[in-house]
Design a protein around this motif. Structure first.
Motif, mmCIF file in Angstrom:
data_model
loop_
_atom_site.group_PDB
_atom_site.id
_atom_site.type_symbol
_atom_site.label_atom_id
_atom_site.label_comp_id
_atom_site.label_asym_id
_atom_site.label_seq_id
_atom_site.Cartn_x
_atom_site.Cartn_y
_atom_site.Cartn_z
ATOM 1 N N ALA A 1 2.698 5.255 -14.946
ATOM 2 C CA ALA A 1 1.353 5.727 -14.604
ATOM 3 C C ALA A 1 0.330 4.608 -14.729
ATOM 4 O O ALA A 1 -0.544 4.452 -13.865
ATOM 5 N N SER B 1 0.829 2.230 -11.864
ATOM 6 C CA SER B 1 0.403 2.851 -10.621
ATOM 7 C C SER B 1 -1.118 2.868 -10.501
ATOM 8 O O SER B 1 -1.672 2.549 -9.446
ATOM 9 N N PHE B 2 -1.799 3.242 -11.584
ATOM 10 C CA PHE B 2 -3.257 3.242 -11.559
ATOM 11 C C PHE B 2 -3.818 1.827 -11.450
ATOM 12 O O PHE B 2 -4.844 1.605 -10.804
ATOM 13 N N GLY C 1 -0.184 7.813 -9.761
ATOM 14 C CA GLY C 1 -0.173 7.857 -11.225
ATOM 15 C C GLY C 1 -0.423 9.243 -11.779
ATOM 16 O O GLY C 1 0.001 9.557 -12.891
ATOM 17 N N VAL C 2 -1.094 10.084 -11.021
ATOM 18 C CA VAL C 2 -1.344 11.458 -11.463
ATOM 19 C C VAL C 2 -0.016 12.191 -11.645
ATOM 20 O O VAL C 2 0.179 12.922 -12.629
ATOM 21 N N TRP D 1 2.824 10.774 -12.321
ATOM 22 C CA TRP D 1 3.480 10.195 -13.496
ATOM 23 C C TRP D 1 2.886 10.747 -14.795
ATOM 24 O O TRP D 1 3.611 10.959 -15.773
ATOM 25 N N VAL D 2 1.585 10.986 -14.813
ATOM 26 C CA VAL D 2 0.956 11.564 -16.010
ATOM 27 C C VAL D 2 1.473 12.979 -16.246
ATOM 28 O O VAL D 2 1.778 13.365 -17.384
#
Length: 64
Positions: free
Chosen positions: A19, A22-23, A30-31, A33-34
């Motif tokens: 994440a 990705s961010f 990333g969202v 992944w979070v």
């Protein structure tokens, strides 16, 4: 600590790293992944609690 809890914790750590990467690259992926990190964190807690309950019930059944 149960083996499945360790696996879930490792997946959680990897998802957090994914994440952040990705961010940092500017991707909104990333969202996902979070969310995946949250799911794996809950799985880790579940397996830890289940391991404690199982070990407590086996120890009381052998002594009682």
């Amino acid at each position: 600590m149960p083996r499945l809890a360790l696996y879930a914790l490792a997946v959680c750590a990897l998802a957090v790293v994914a994440a952040v990467v990705s961010f940092a690259q500017g991707s909104w992926l990333g969202v996902i992944w979070v969310l995946f990190a949250g799911l794996s964190s809950n799985m880790a807690w579940y397996y830890v609690k289940r391991g404690r309950t199982t070990s407590t019930s086996t120890s009381t059944s052998t002594t009682g």
